[in-house]
Design a protein around this motif. Sequence first.
Motif, short mmCIF file in Angstrom:
data_model
loop_
_atom_site.label_atom_id
_atom_site.label_comp_id
_atom_site.label_asym_id
_atom_site.label_seq_id
_atom_site.Cartn_x
_atom_site.Cartn_y
_atom_site.Cartn_z
N THR A 194 0.82 -1.22 0.00
CA THR A 194 0.00 0.00 0.00
C THR A 194 0.85 1.27 0.00
N GLY A 195 2.17 1.12 -0.12
CA GLY A 195 3.03 2.28 -0.30
C GLY A 195 3.51 2.98 0.95
N VAL A 196 3.30 2.37 2.12
CA VAL A 196 3.76 2.98 3.37
C VAL A 196 5.29 3.07 3.40
N ALA A 197 5.94 2.06 2.85
CA ALA A 197 7.41 2.04 2.82
C ALA A 197 7.88 1.30 1.57
N ASP A 198 9.08 1.63 1.12
CA ASP A 198 9.69 0.91 0.01
C ASP A 198 10.60 -0.22 0.50
N HIS A 199 11.15 -0.04 1.71
CA HIS A 199 12.04 -1.05 2.29
C HIS A 199 11.66 -1.24 3.76
N ALA A 200 11.59 -2.50 4.19
CA ALA A 200 11.21 -2.81 5.57
C ALA A 200 12.16 -3.84 6.17
N LEU A 201 12.40 -3.70 7.45
CA LEU A 201 13.12 -4.72 8.22
C LEU A 201 12.10 -5.47 9.06
N VAL A 202 12.05 -6.78 8.90
CA VAL A 202 11.17 -7.62 9.72
C VAL A 202 12.07 -8.57 10.50
N ILE A 203 12.00 -8.49 11.82
CA ILE A 203 12.92 -9.21 12.69
C ILE A 203 12.14 -10.07 13.68
N GLY A 204 12.57 -11.30 13.84
CA GLY A 204 12.09 -12.15 14.93
C GLY A 204 13.23 -12.30 15.92
N ALA A 205 13.02 -11.91 17.17
CA ALA A 205 14.11 -11.94 18.15
C ALA A 205 13.58 -12.33 19.52
N GLU A 206 14.32 -13.20 20.19
CA GLU A 206 13.88 -13.68 21.50
C GLU A 206 15.05 -13.96 22.43
N THR A 207 14.81 -13.73 23.72
CA THR A 207 15.68 -14.24 24.79
C THR A 207 14.78 -15.04 25.73
#
Length: 320
Positions: free
Chosen positions: A130-143
């Motif tokens: 939908t054009g909110v961003a051209d590049h995104a970081l999607v991260i899964g992180a856990e401790t």
Amino acid sequence: MKRRAIIAGTGAALPENCVSNDELARKVDTSDEWIVERTGIRFRHIAAPHETTATLAHDAAKQALETAGLDAGQIGLLIVATATPDNTFPATATKVQAMLGIDDCVAFDVAAVCSGFLYALSVADSMIRTGVADHALVIGAETFSRILDWEDRATCVLFGDGAGAVVLSAEENSARGILSSKLHADGRHYDLLYVDGGPSTTGTTGKVRMKGREVFRHAVTNLASVMHEALEGAGVEASEIDWVVPHQANIRILEATAKKLGLSADKLVITVDRHANTSAASVPLALDSAVRDGRITRGDLLVLEAMGGGFTWGASVVRY
């Protein structure tokens, strides 16, 4: 023109401390044989005091950016999927944003436990389309080691810490990218896998509680069903799948799900033996592992899937 989110880069980060089953058995009433037979797990990484969800997420993100050939300043959207944030607030995503030196972007956390990465990926995909961003970081992180009851021998041996990340980039009229995502939740099963604490109820963090046998039964049924649903949404057949990148909870669940779909076990990307269950980090960790060792190559058709506490579950079909 049709705008689609493609996976431009992947990254991973694991704590320095790698703990074998034999080492774990020195402080927990268990054995290597018991753990391997029931789960397939041989090692897990445990975060040191200076390693947090945010630091692991940051390291995985930097690697993903490098692989994608992007500068952090080009990121317009940053989502961290986690059940173990550094703080109740602010969002771990905003801490990672600052650590990466990004002055301004959309940044927030997603909480769907082991399914968190699939939820975050679907949200980022929608926002890119939908054009909110051209590049995104999607991260899964856990401790997850921070919320384990080390006297609960059936549960504490299952989990590890880590982070995995992907960079999504917008591309017009591409055959690659996220083709279909399907997500579900059923809160009636809350008491089968949960943490017995929280700011609003006990004022404490709490510990993980799980009824493994019941979770296993739901996992195999739900995962096979949502994978069929995602494949149908993408207009592809199970026979076309090159690789399944599953949530790494238990080798038995992985094999049973593949069998239910009529897939060969050699199409599964398996890292549970080395990483154990890293919750929201497990799918992106497994994806990065298979990309870096050359199993997954450009053009391959992937299915990513996960189920976690809540229950939540989901699957995405991706042309890598």
